[in-house]
Every structure is written in structure tokens, then in C-alpha cells.
Design a protein around this motif. Structure first.
Motif, PDB file in Angstrom:
ATOM      1  N   LYS A 143       6.097   7.700  -9.440  1.00 51.00           N
ATOM      2  CA  LYS A 143       5.707   7.101  -8.171  1.00 51.00           C
ATOM      3  C   LYS A 143       4.935   5.813  -8.456  1.00 51.00           C
ATOM      4  O   LYS A 143       4.111   5.760  -9.377  1.00 51.00           O
ATOM      5  CB  LYS A 143       4.809   8.050  -7.380  1.00 51.00           C
ATOM      6  CG  LYS A 143       5.548   9.197  -6.716  1.00 51.00           C
ATOM      7  CD  LYS A 143       6.060   8.793  -5.352  1.00 51.00           C
ATOM      8  CE  LYS A 143       6.594   9.992  -4.580  1.00 51.00           C
ATOM      9  NZ  LYS A 143       7.072   9.612  -3.240  1.00 51.00           N
ATOM     10  N   VAL A 144       5.202   4.779  -7.677  1.00 51.32           N
ATOM     11  CA  VAL A 144       4.477   3.516  -7.818  1.00 51.32           C
ATOM     12  C   VAL A 144       3.933   3.099  -6.460  1.00 51.32           C
ATOM     13  O   VAL A 144       4.426   3.543  -5.415  1.00 51.32           O
ATOM     14  CB  VAL A 144       5.383   2.397  -8.384  1.00 51.32           C
ATOM     15  CG1 VAL A 144       5.805   2.701  -9.802  1.00 51.32           C
ATOM     16  CG2 VAL A 144       6.598   2.179  -7.485  1.00 51.32           C
ATOM     17  N   LYS A 145       2.929   2.259  -6.483  1.00 49.88           N
ATOM     18  CA  LYS A 145       2.352   1.734  -5.253  1.00 49.88           C
ATOM     19  C   LYS A 145       2.732   0.266  -5.112  1.00 49.88           C
ATOM     20  O   LYS A 145       2.673  -0.489  -6.081  1.00 49.88           O
ATOM     21  CB  LYS A 145       0.828   1.877  -5.280  1.00 49.88           C
ATOM     22  CG  LYS A 145       0.127   1.395  -4.010  1.00 49.88           C
ATOM     23  CD  LYS A 145      -1.372   1.637  -4.091  1.00 49.88           C
ATOM     24  CE  LYS A 145      -2.088   1.164  -2.828  1.00 49.88           C
ATOM     25  NZ  LYS A 145      -3.545   1.423  -2.887  1.00 49.88           N
ATOM     26  N   VAL A 146       3.143  -0.134  -3.939  1.00 42.08           N
ATOM     27  CA  VAL A 146       3.486  -1.535  -3.672  1.00 42.08           C
ATOM     28  C   VAL A 146       2.182  -2.309  -3.468  1.00 42.08           C
ATOM     29  O   VAL A 146       1.417  -2.022  -2.545  1.00 42.08           O
ATOM     30  CB  VAL A 146       4.372  -1.666  -2.421  1.00 42.08           C
ATOM     31  CG1 VAL A 146       4.660  -3.137  -2.121  1.00 42.08           C
ATOM     32  CG2 VAL A 146       5.670  -0.894  -2.602  1.00 42.08           C
ATOM     33  N   VAL A 147       1.913  -3.275  -4.353  1.00 47.43           N
ATOM     34  CA  VAL A 147       0.661  -4.035  -4.253  1.00 47.43           C
ATOM     35  C   VAL A 147       0.879  -5.519  -3.986  1.00 47.43           C
ATOM     36  O   VAL A 147      -0.056  -6.245  -3.654  1.00 47.43           O
ATOM     37  CB  VAL A 147      -0.205  -3.857  -5.520  1.00 47.43           C
ATOM     38  CG1 VAL A 147      -0.668  -2.419  -5.656  1.00 47.43           C
ATOM     39  CG2 VAL A 147       0.549  -4.292  -6.778  1.00 47.43           C
ATOM     40  N   GLY A 148       2.118  -5.989  -4.116  1.00 50.88           N
ATOM     41  CA  GLY A 148       2.384  -7.401  -3.864  1.00 50.88           C
ATOM     42  C   GLY A 148       3.828  -7.642  -3.481  1.00 50.88           C
ATOM     43  O   GLY A 148       4.743  -7.139  -4.132  1.00 50.88           O
ATOM     44  N   VAL A 149       4.031  -8.386  -2.394  1.00 56.78           N
ATOM     45  CA  VAL A 149       5.379  -8.734  -1.939  1.00 56.78           C
ATOM     46  C   VAL A 149       5.409 -10.223  -1.627  1.00 56.78           C
ATOM     47  O   VAL A 149       4.680 -10.694  -0.765  1.00 56.78           O
ATOM     48  CB  VAL A 149       5.768  -7.936  -0.673  1.00 56.78           C
ATOM     49  CG1 VAL A 149       7.115  -8.421  -0.147  1.00 56.78           C
ATOM     50  CG2 VAL A 149       5.812  -6.444  -0.967  1.00 56.78           C
ATOM     51  N   GLY A 197       0.790  -1.228   0.000  1.00 59.12           N
ATOM     52  CA  GLY A 197       0.000   0.000   0.000  1.00 59.12           C
ATOM     53  C   GLY A 197       0.820   1.275   0.000  1.00 59.12           C
ATOM     54  O   GLY A 197       0.291   2.342  -0.300  1.00 59.12           O
ATOM     55  N   GLU A 198       2.103   1.186   0.314  1.00 58.67           N
ATOM     56  CA  GLU A 198       2.915   2.404   0.342  1.00 58.67           C
ATOM     57  C   GLU A 198       3.288   2.828  -1.075  1.00 58.67           C
ATOM     58  O   GLU A 198       3.366   2.014  -1.998  1.00 58.67           O
ATOM     59  CB  GLU A 198       4.177   2.206   1.181  1.00 58.67           C
ATOM     60  CG  GLU A 198       5.263   1.361   0.548  1.00 58.67           C
ATOM     61  CD  GLU A 198       6.563   1.389   1.347  1.00 58.67           C
ATOM     62  OE1 GLU A 198       7.189   2.461   1.428  1.00 58.67           O
ATOM     63  OE2 GLU A 198       6.933   0.330   1.890  1.00 58.67           O
ATOM     64  N   SER A 199       3.503   4.124  -1.257  1.00 58.06           N
ATOM     65  CA  SER A 199       3.948   4.635  -2.555  1.00 58.06           C
ATOM     66  C   SER A 199       5.420   5.014  -2.438  1.00 58.06           C
ATOM     67  O   SER A 199       5.880   5.460  -1.384  1.00 58.06           O
ATOM     68  CB  SER A 199       3.121   5.844  -2.976  1.00 58.06           C
ATOM     69  OG  SER A 199       3.237   6.894  -2.040  1.00 58.06           O
ATOM     70  N   ILE A 200       6.148   4.832  -3.537  1.00 57.76           N
ATOM     71  CA  ILE A 200       7.593   5.021  -3.492  1.00 57.76           C
ATOM     72  C   ILE A 200       8.085   5.437  -4.875  1.00 57.76           C
ATOM     73  O   ILE A 200       7.493   5.062  -5.897  1.00 57.76           O
ATOM     74  CB  ILE A 200       8.287   3.712  -3.021  1.00 57.76           C
ATOM     75  CG1 ILE A 200       9.753   3.934  -2.744  1.00 57.76           C
ATOM     76  CG2 ILE A 200       8.064   2.584  -4.014  1.00 57.76           C
ATOM     77  CD1 ILE A 200      10.408   2.761  -2.007  1.00 57.76           C
ATOM     78  N   ALA A 201       9.157   6.218  -4.925  1.00 61.25           N
ATOM     79  CA  ALA A 201       9.721   6.667  -6.195  1.00 61.25           C
ATOM     80  C   ALA A 201      10.419   5.501  -6.894  1.00 61.25           C
ATOM     81  O   ALA A 201      11.065   4.673  -6.255  1.00 61.25           O
ATOM     82  CB  ALA A 201      10.705   7.808  -5.949  1.00 61.25           C
ATOM     83  N   THR A 234       9.751 -15.878  -3.134  1.00 59.84           N
ATOM     84  CA  THR A 234      10.333 -15.833  -4.481  1.00 59.84           C
ATOM     85  C   THR A 234      11.109 -14.548  -4.739  1.00 59.84           C
ATOM     86  O   THR A 234      11.845 -14.454  -5.720  1.00 59.84           O
ATOM     87  CB  THR A 234       9.226 -15.962  -5.541  1.00 59.84           C
ATOM     88  OG1 THR A 234       8.350 -14.821  -5.441  1.00 59.84           O
ATOM     89  CG2 THR A 234       8.427 -17.238  -5.349  1.00 59.84           C
ATOM     90  N   GLY A 235      10.933 -13.543  -3.876  1.00 60.87           N
ATOM     91  CA  GLY A 235      11.577 -12.259  -4.110  1.00 60.87           C
ATOM     92  C   GLY A 235      10.826 -11.394  -5.096  1.00 60.87           C
ATOM     93  O   GLY A 235      11.330 -10.372  -5.557  1.00 60.87           O
ATOM     94  N   LYS A 236       9.593 -11.781  -5.407  1.00 66.98           N
ATOM     95  CA  LYS A 236       8.804 -11.062  -6.409  1.00 66.98           C
ATOM     96  C   LYS A 236       8.140  -9.832  -5.795  1.00 66.98           C
ATOM     97  O   LYS A 236       7.507  -9.909  -4.754  1.00 66.98           O
ATOM     98  CB  LYS A 236       7.743 -11.988  -6.999  1.00 66.98           C
ATOM     99  CG  LYS A 236       6.921 -11.368  -8.118  1.00 66.98           C
ATOM    100  CD  LYS A 236       5.929 -12.372  -8.666  1.00 66.98           C
ATOM    101  CE  LYS A 236       5.080 -11.770  -9.763  1.00 66.98           C
ATOM    102  NZ  LYS A 236       4.077 -12.747 -10.285  1.00 66.98           N
ATOM    103  N   LEU A 237       8.286  -8.704  -6.485  1.00 63.81           N
ATOM    104  CA  LEU A 237       7.695  -7.441  -6.050  1.00 63.81           C
ATOM    105  C   LEU A 237       6.753  -6.948  -7.143  1.00 63.81           C
ATOM    106  O   LEU A 237       7.156  -6.783  -8.293  1.00 63.81           O
ATOM    107  CB  LEU A 237       8.796  -6.413  -5.789  1.00 63.81           C
ATOM    108  CG  LEU A 237       8.364  -4.978  -5.474  1.00 63.81           C
ATOM    109  CD1 LEU A 237       7.556  -4.930  -4.186  1.00 63.81           C
ATOM    110  CD2 LEU A 237       9.586  -4.068  -5.377  1.00 63.81           C
ATOM    111  N   THR A 238       5.489  -6.722  -6.781  1.00 66.92           N
ATOM    112  CA  THR A 238       4.495  -6.264  -7.743  1.00 66.92           C
ATOM    113  C   THR A 238       4.112  -4.826  -7.432  1.00 66.92           C
ATOM    114  O   THR A 238       3.811  -4.488  -6.290  1.00 66.92           O
ATOM    115  CB  THR A 238       3.238  -7.149  -7.701  1.00 66.92           C
ATOM    116  OG1 THR A 238       3.626  -8.527  -7.812  1.00 66.92           O
ATOM    117  CG2 THR A 238       2.304  -6.816  -8.853  1.00 66.92           C
ATOM    118  N   LEU A 239       4.112  -3.998  -8.477  1.00 64.96           N
ATOM    119  CA  LEU A 239       3.867  -2.568  -8.324  1.00 64.96           C
ATOM    120  C   LEU A 239       2.664  -2.126  -9.159  1.00 64.96           C
ATOM    121  O   LEU A 239       2.230  -2.838 -10.067  1.00 64.96           O
ATOM    122  CB  LEU A 239       5.104  -1.780  -8.764  1.00 64.96           C
ATOM    123  CG  LEU A 239       6.431  -2.194  -8.123  1.00 64.96           C
ATOM    124  CD1 LEU A 239       7.602  -1.554  -8.858  1.00 64.96           C
ATOM    125  CD2 LEU A 239       6.458  -1.837  -6.646  1.00 64.96           C
TER     126      LEU A 239
END
Length: 215
Positions: A115-121, A57-61, A125-130
């Protein structure tokens, strides 16, 4: 697959790669390999650890590092234990914009800062979905204020399916003319602007039922 291979997936056929066996299911005849775990090794292990510093849910550059048919890769910086790390995540094509995206390259370019929002961690597997679109206003939020039942609206035919025609009424909002309401031989073409009658609006279900307006 590691990010570099995915970005050149059209050149992957015929290449020899080293892979790690990650799943063997004899009952379903399923065998899964990971080329990424071999190619990235230490970097992937470090990304798994760093993912703990991110919150859904956090947003990040972030900066776009690659654009592929199914989305785009973005790098971002994460600080953990006072040490800054750079990791990479995927913005799936469905998370680029509220409207249907056919070509991610029309929306994003390598080097774009955003800016992107973190929607999946996925720490296993180390997979990050934005997501990009989830930082934008949801066009369906006020759809009942914009489109009223029994009114005539103009839209552009977005695509034709076996069960009807999807019409773009505004960015991110499509309505459906069911096939039963279309005169055979008089079907509008993709890209054609047409007038439609709004028969029903269901904001919660994100559905608008249309019919061809009489001219």
C-alpha cells in the motif's frame, strides 16, 4: 527522463536521445529538456488525465516496478470514467521509511505488492509522488514518552558530520552529539554502540540533543 531510462541511468552516458525543449531561461542561463515527453508521448498524456482521479492523502495498492538509488517506481491502477488505467509513480528514498535509508534495495524489491500513500500530483508534468512511511506510525509522535531529559540511553553511531555525530536511538529516531561535546581523538566510529546522556528533547522540531555519557 522516462522510467526505463531512469532505471538504467548508469548506462545512459553516451546514448543519443530525442528530447523536447520545456524551458528556456536566458537570464539564468537555464535550459531544460524532457526525454520522457518524447519517449512516452501518448502514455504520459493519458497519465496526466488520469491523475485527476487521485486524491492527495489517499492510500492505494501498488506494485514495485523498479528500484533505483534515489527510490523506487511503483505501478498502480486507477479507475476514471469507469475505465481502469495503470500509471506509475515514484517513492522517493526519503519516503520509504522513517529511518534514514541508504539503499532502497534493502527495503524494496521488484514485484513487491504494498500500500502507498499519494503525496504529490503534478498534472502539468504527469508526475506522481508516493510514500510508504506516511502509512506507518511516526516514531516521533510519542518521543517524549520514550526519551526523558537527563537519562542515559544506548544508541548506534549512524553518521559523522562536521558539526557532530548522529546516533540512532531507535528506528526512525536520531539524536545529535554536537562537535563541541566530543573530545578530539576520542570520536566514536560509525556502527559503534555508545551510551549517551539525553540533554534535551524537542518533539515538535524532531531534535534530541545528546552528550557522551561518562563511563
Amino acid at each position: 527522463l522516462d522510467a526505463n531510462t531512469v532505471k538504467q541511468i548508469d548506462k545512459a552516458t553516451g546514448r543519443k536521445v530525442s528530447v523536447k525543449v520545456v524551458e528556456v531561461d536566458r537570464e539564468s542561463n537555464r535550459l531544460v529538456f524532457s526525454q520522457r515527453q518524447i519517449a512516452e508521448g501518448e502514455a504520459l498524456a493519458k497519465q496526466k488525465e488520469v491523475l485527476d482521479a487521485l486524491t492527495i492523502g489517499e492510500s492505494i495498492a501498488a506494485t514495485i516496478t523498479g528500484v533505483v538509488p534515489f527510490g523506487a517506481f511503483a505501478k498502480l491502477k486507477v479507475t476514471k470514467d469507469e475505465v481502469e488505467h495503470e500509471i506509475e509513480g515514484l517513492i522517493h528514498i526519503s519516503e520509504i521509511a522513517w529511518e534514514k535509508v541508504d539503499d532502497p534495495g534493502q527495503y524494496l524489491k521488484v514485484g513487491d505488492s504494498l500500500k502507498v500513500k499519494v503525496v504529490g500530483v503534478d498534472r502539468e508534468t504527469g508526475k506522481l509522488t508516493l510514500s510508504l512511511k506516511q502509512l506507518l506510525p511516526d516514531p516521533w509522535e510519542h518521543v517524549l514518552d520514550i526519551f526523558e531529559k537527563d537519562t542515559t540511553v544506548k544508541g548506534t553511531v549512524a553518521r559523522v558530520s562536521p558539526y557532530g555525530i548522529f546516533v540512532t536511538l531507535s528506528p526512525g529516531i536520531e539524536g545529535l552529539i554536537h562537535v563541541s561535546k566530543i573530545t578530539p581523538g576520542a570520536e566514536p566510529k560509525v556502527g559503534e554502540e555508545i551510551s549517551c546522556l539525553v540533554e534535551d528533547v524537542k518533539g515538535d522540531a524532531r531534535k534530541i540533543s545528546l552528550s557522551m555519557a561518562l563511563t
